[in-house]
Design a protein around this motif. Structure first.
Motif, short mmCIF file in Angstrom:
data_model
loop_
_atom_site.label_atom_id
_atom_site.label_comp_id
_atom_site.label_asym_id
_atom_site.label_seq_id
_atom_site.Cartn_x
_atom_site.Cartn_y
_atom_site.Cartn_z
N GLY A 23 0.81 -1.20 0.00
CA GLY A 23 0.00 0.00 0.00
C GLY A 23 0.85 1.25 0.00
O GLY A 23 1.99 1.24 0.44
N ALA A 24 0.26 2.33 -0.50
CA ALA A 24 0.92 3.64 -0.53
C ALA A 24 -0.16 4.69 -0.36
O ALA A 24 -1.24 4.59 -0.95
CB ALA A 24 1.66 3.84 -1.84
N LEU A 25 0.14 5.68 0.48
CA LEU A 25 -0.84 6.70 0.80
C LEU A 25 -0.16 8.04 0.98
O LEU A 25 0.85 8.12 1.67
CB LEU A 25 -1.57 6.30 2.08
CG LEU A 25 -2.53 7.29 2.66
CD1 LEU A 25 -3.89 6.63 2.82
CD2 LEU A 25 -2.05 7.75 4.01
N ALA A 26 -0.68 9.06 0.34
CA ALA A 26 -0.21 10.43 0.55
C ALA A 26 -1.30 11.14 1.34
O ALA A 26 -2.49 11.01 1.03
CB ALA A 26 0.04 11.14 -0.77
N ALA A 27 -0.88 11.84 2.40
CA ALA A 27 -1.86 12.51 3.26
C ALA A 27 -1.32 13.85 3.72
O ALA A 27 -0.11 14.07 3.73
CB ALA A 27 -2.17 11.63 4.47
N SER A 28 -2.23 14.73 4.11
CA SER A 28 -1.81 15.99 4.71
C SER A 28 -1.32 15.69 6.12
O SER A 28 -1.61 14.64 6.68
CB SER A 28 -2.98 16.98 4.74
OG SER A 28 -4.00 16.51 5.61
N ALA A 29 -0.59 16.61 6.69
CA ALA A 29 -0.03 16.42 8.02
C ALA A 29 -1.11 16.27 9.08
O ALA A 29 -0.87 15.69 10.14
CB ALA A 29 0.90 17.58 8.37
N ASP A 30 -2.31 16.76 8.79
CA ASP A 30 -3.39 16.64 9.76
C ASP A 30 -4.29 15.42 9.50
O ASP A 30 -5.32 15.27 10.13
CB ASP A 30 -4.21 17.92 9.83
CG ASP A 30 -4.84 18.31 8.50
OD1 ASP A 30 -4.57 17.64 7.49
OD2 ASP A 30 -5.61 19.28 8.47
N GLY A 31 -3.90 14.54 8.59
CA GLY A 31 -4.58 13.27 8.41
C GLY A 31 -5.62 13.20 7.32
O GLY A 31 -6.41 12.26 7.28
N LEU A 32 -5.61 14.13 6.38
CA LEU A 32 -6.54 14.11 5.26
C LEU A 32 -5.91 13.36 4.09
O LEU A 32 -4.79 13.70 3.67
CB LEU A 32 -6.88 15.55 4.84
CG LEU A 32 -7.83 15.73 3.67
CD1 LEU A 32 -9.21 15.20 4.01
CD2 LEU A 32 -7.91 17.19 3.29
N VAL A 33 -6.60 12.34 3.57
CA VAL A 33 -6.07 11.56 2.45
C VAL A 33 -6.03 12.42 1.20
O VAL A 33 -7.02 13.03 0.81
CB VAL A 33 -6.95 10.31 2.18
CG1 VAL A 33 -6.46 9.56 0.95
CG2 VAL A 33 -6.97 9.39 3.39
N LEU A 34 -4.84 12.47 0.58
CA LEU A 34 -4.68 13.18 -0.69
C LEU A 34 -4.82 12.22 -1.86
O LEU A 34 -5.43 12.53 -2.87
CB LEU A 34 -3.32 13.88 -0.74
CG LEU A 34 -3.03 14.87 0.38
CD1 LEU A 34 -1.61 15.42 0.25
CD2 LEU A 34 -4.05 15.99 0.38
N ALA A 35 -4.22 11.04 -1.73
CA ALA A 35 -4.30 9.98 -2.74
C ALA A 35 -3.86 8.69 -2.08
O ALA A 35 -3.04 8.70 -1.16
CB ALA A 35 -3.40 10.30 -3.94
N GLN A 36 -4.40 7.56 -2.58
CA GLN A 36 -4.00 6.28 -1.99
C GLN A 36 -4.07 5.17 -3.02
O GLN A 36 -4.89 5.22 -3.93
CB GLN A 36 -4.86 5.97 -0.76
CG GLN A 36 -6.35 5.81 -1.01
CD GLN A 36 -6.77 4.37 -1.29
OE1 GLN A 36 -6.04 3.43 -0.98
NE2 GLN A 36 -7.92 4.18 -1.89
N ASP A 37 -3.19 4.22 -2.86
CA ASP A 37 -3.16 3.02 -3.70
C ASP A 37 -2.90 1.84 -2.76
O ASP A 37 -1.77 1.43 -2.55
CB ASP A 37 -2.05 3.14 -4.75
CG ASP A 37 -1.98 1.91 -5.67
OD1 ASP A 37 -2.89 1.06 -5.60
OD2 ASP A 37 -1.02 1.80 -6.43
N SER A 38 -3.96 1.37 -2.15
CA SER A 38 -3.82 0.26 -1.21
C SER A 38 -5.13 -0.51 -1.14
O SER A 38 -6.20 0.04 -1.37
CB SER A 38 -3.42 0.77 0.18
OG SER A 38 -4.36 1.70 0.64
N ARG A 39 -5.01 -1.75 -0.81
CA ARG A 39 -6.18 -2.62 -0.64
C ARG A 39 -6.09 -3.27 0.73
O ARG A 39 -5.00 -3.54 1.23
CB ARG A 39 -6.21 -3.69 -1.72
CG ARG A 39 -6.45 -3.12 -3.10
CD ARG A 39 -6.48 -4.22 -4.16
NE ARG A 39 -6.49 -3.64 -5.47
CZ ARG A 39 -5.40 -3.36 -6.17
NH1 ARG A 39 -4.21 -3.62 -5.69
NH2 ARG A 39 -5.48 -2.84 -7.37
#
Length: 174
Positions: A23-39
Motif C-alpha cells: 500500500g501507498a498513501l499520501a496525506a496531509s499532516a493533519d490526516g486528510l487523504v490526498l491519494a491512496q493506492d492500497s487494498r
C-alpha cells in the motif's frame, strides 16, 4: 491533469517499481487523504494514525534535539510501515511486506516523497493564480497547515510539574 491524479500516478509508479509494497498513501499532516493506492486497509484510518504518529515523532525529534522530521519506520511481525515527509504539509506512508529490502524502501520512499512535495508546491502556485477559486473553500492539497519542523516543547514555557518526594509519596509544599 489534477494534482490528486498526478500524486496517484506517482503512487502507482512507486508500487510498480517495488512489488513488495502492499500500500501507498499520501496525506496531509493533519490526516486528510490526498491519494491512496492500497487494498485491505482503510485509507482514512491509516491517514489519521499517520498524523498521530507524526505528532509523536515531531515531539521526539524536538525532545532529543535531532532536528526536523524526515521519516519514521515501524517494523511489525508481517512487515513495515514507513512514513516520509513530503514537503512542509504532507507525508507519504508506505506499507511493505517483511521481505522488502529496507534500504530500497527508503530510497524509493524518499524519491517519491520528494516528487509529491514538488507536485504539491506546483499546485500551490497554480491555485494562487486561479482568481475564480471561492473564498473560504480550502483545498486539501494547498491549505493544509504546514508540517511543523520543531514544535514548541510543553516545558518551553517554564511550567514545572509538582513532583512527589521519593519514598514518602507526599507533594512538597513551597
Amino acid at each position: 491533469m489534477s494534482a490528486e491524479a498526478e500524486i496517484l500516478d506517482e503512487l502507482h509508479r512507486l508500487r510498480s517499481r517495488m512489488p513488495q509494497l502492499t500500500g501507498a498513501l499520501a496525506a496531509s499532516a493533519d490526516g486528510l487523504v490526498l491519494a491512496q493506492d492500497s487494498r485491505g486497509v482503510e485509507p482514512e484510518g491509516v491517514a489519521a494514525l499517520t498524523a498521530a504518529a507524526l505528532g509523536i515523532a515531531l515531539r521526539l525529534t524536538d525532545a532529543t534535539g535531532q532536528g526536523g522530521f524526515r521519516e519514521l519506520l515501524v517494523r511489525s511481525d508481517r512487515g513495515y510501515v514507513a512514513t516520509y515527509a513530503a514537503g512542509p504539509s504532507a507525508v507519504l506512508t508506505l506499507l511493505a511486506e517483511g521481505r522488502v529490502n529496507v534500504g530500497r524502501l527508503h530510497l524509493e520512499g524518499r524519491r517519491s516523497s520528494s516528487r509529491i512535495s514538488e507536485l504539491l508546491q506546483a499546485t500551490g502556485r497554480a491555485t494562487a493564480q486561479q482568481p475564480d477559486r471561492p473564498r473560504g473553500q480550502p483545498s486539501a492539497l494547498t491549505d493544509a497547515p504546514p508540517l511543523p519542523i520543531r514544535p514548541t516543547s510543553p516545558r518551553a514555557g517554564g511550567s514545572r510539574s509538582r513532583s512527589r518526594h521519593r519514598g514518602t509519596g507526599e507533594t512538597p509544599t513551597t
